[in-house]
Design a protein around this motif. Structure first.
Motif, PDB file in Angstrom:
ATOM      1  N   ASN A 173       2.312   1.685  -3.467  1.00  0.00           N
ATOM      2  CA  ASN A 173       1.286   2.175  -4.393  1.00  0.00           C
ATOM      3  C   ASN A 173       0.967   3.647  -4.153  1.00  0.00           C
ATOM      4  OD1 ASN A 173       1.049  -0.324  -5.630  1.00  0.00           O
ATOM      5  ND2 ASN A 173      -0.558  -1.022  -4.220  1.00  0.00           N
ATOM      6  N   THR A 174       1.079   4.064  -2.895  1.00  0.00           N
ATOM      7  CA  THR A 174       0.858   5.488  -2.585  1.00  0.00           C
ATOM      8  C   THR A 174       1.920   6.350  -3.249  1.00  0.00           C
ATOM      9  OG1 THR A 174      -0.142   4.898  -0.456  1.00  0.00           O
ATOM     10  CG2 THR A 174       0.606   7.169  -0.732  1.00  0.00           C
TER      11      THR A 174
ATOM     12  N   MET B 204       0.828  -1.202   0.000  1.00  0.00           N
ATOM     13  CA  MET B 204       0.000   0.000   0.000  1.00  0.00           C
ATOM     14  C   MET B 204       0.863   1.252   0.000  1.00  0.00           C
ATOM     15  SD  MET B 204      -2.928   1.160   2.742  1.00  0.00           S
ATOM     16  CE  MET B 204      -1.697   1.719   3.933  1.00  0.00           C
ATOM     17  N   ILE B 205       1.951   1.222   0.768  1.00  0.00           N
ATOM     18  CA  ILE B 205       2.855   2.382   0.801  1.00  0.00           C
ATOM     19  C   ILE B 205       3.512   2.589  -0.558  1.00  0.00           C
ATOM     20  CG2 ILE B 205       4.962   3.284   1.839  1.00  0.00           C
ATOM     21  CD1 ILE B 205       4.195   1.821   4.412  1.00  0.00           C
TER      22      ILE B 205
END
Length: 276
Positions: free
Chosen positions: A106-107, A103-104
């Protein structure tokens, strides 16, 4: 024989491309030492006399001196922060397995998809609310934020190429996580750090849009904004020599920076090409 012909064609093409690139640079440099009269009447000739006054007028009268110094300060501080922060973020994203890791990443990937022009209005409102408009410190923060996603993904690739056995050996020798990063991983990733520094140096040194909307005080403006101002002034004046001198001042630091670190850039561009 076929290989010789191929090498001949390749070298000939490279020489032609190099000449095409160098001709405008040399022409600008020559015109920076000519008077405005010679530039207009004899644009392709050598200067009848060297006019170094062009650089003095560009530096003092046109205000490029303060813009040059502002750009030097902003660029070096920003590049140092970008490389340091990106390395500290890229190392755990590359070497560690933890929750929300994807998720990080992709952020940060989403940060690469955000066009600068799309964020201009909300960025200005945000910086104005933080009272960081017309501030060198605010401009540096924005540059760092915009450059982090690209630099992090670039450094992740370099950290991925470092053998994990070196990290394991450092842990066995008693190194903690921070010491492993500072003493082992960071020096091994030096080619990648220098490559990231060069790419960011060129981009930030030439950045115009963000500096234009965030800096209004003439004393705080960077060199690209000052150069745009002097180009607009040339519509009403004829000091073309100072304009060409300003162009030389604008690309000279980039050339010097590249010449100093070009070997490291080549090392960085080929790192990981061969995996043992």
């Amino acid at each position: 024989m076929k290989n010789k012909l191929t090498n001949l064609y390749t070298h000939t093409a490279l020489i032609v491309v190099s000449v095409l690139i160098l001709i405008p640079v040399v022409w600008v440099f020559i015109n920076s030492m000519k008077t405005s009269t010679d530039i207009l009447l004899k644009p392709l000739s050598l200067p009848s006399k060297l006019s170094f006054d062009n650089y003095a007028r560009a530096w003092n009268d046109a205000g490029l001196g303060i813009g040059f110094l502002n750009s030097i300060f902003v660029t070096f501080v920003t590049v140092s922060l970008i490389v340091l922060v990106s390395a500290m973020a890229a190392y755990p994203l590359s070497r560690k397995v933890f929750r929300f890791r994807n998720m990080i990443q992709n952020t940060f990937l989403m940060g690469l998809m955000l066009p600068t022009f799309l964020a201009m209005a909300p960025l200005f409102l945000l910086m104005n609310g933080l009272e960081l408009v017309n501030s060198i410190f605010g401009l540096i923060l924005v540059y760092v934020a915009y450059s982090l996603p690209f630099t992090i993904f670039m450094l992740i690739a370099f950290f991925n190429q470092i053998p994990s056995t070196l990290e394991d050996a450092a842990v066995i020798d008693g190194c903690g996580p921070f010491r492993v990063f500072w003493k082992v991983m960071l020096p091994l990733a030096k080619p990648g750090l220098i490559s990231a520094a060069i790419f960011n140096f060129v981009g930030i040194w030439n950045e115009y849009v963000l500096a234009l909307i965030l800096i209004s005080d003439d004393v705080l403006k960077t060199l690209p904004v000052k150069m745009a101002n002097i180009m607009m002034v040339q519509q009403y004046r004829t000091d073309w020599g100072a304009l060409y001198a300003g162009i030389v001042l604008s690309f000279l630091p980039v050339v010097i920076f590249y010449l100093i670190f070009q070997k490291r850039l080549i090392e960085g561009s080929t790192a990981g090409a061969v995996k043992e």
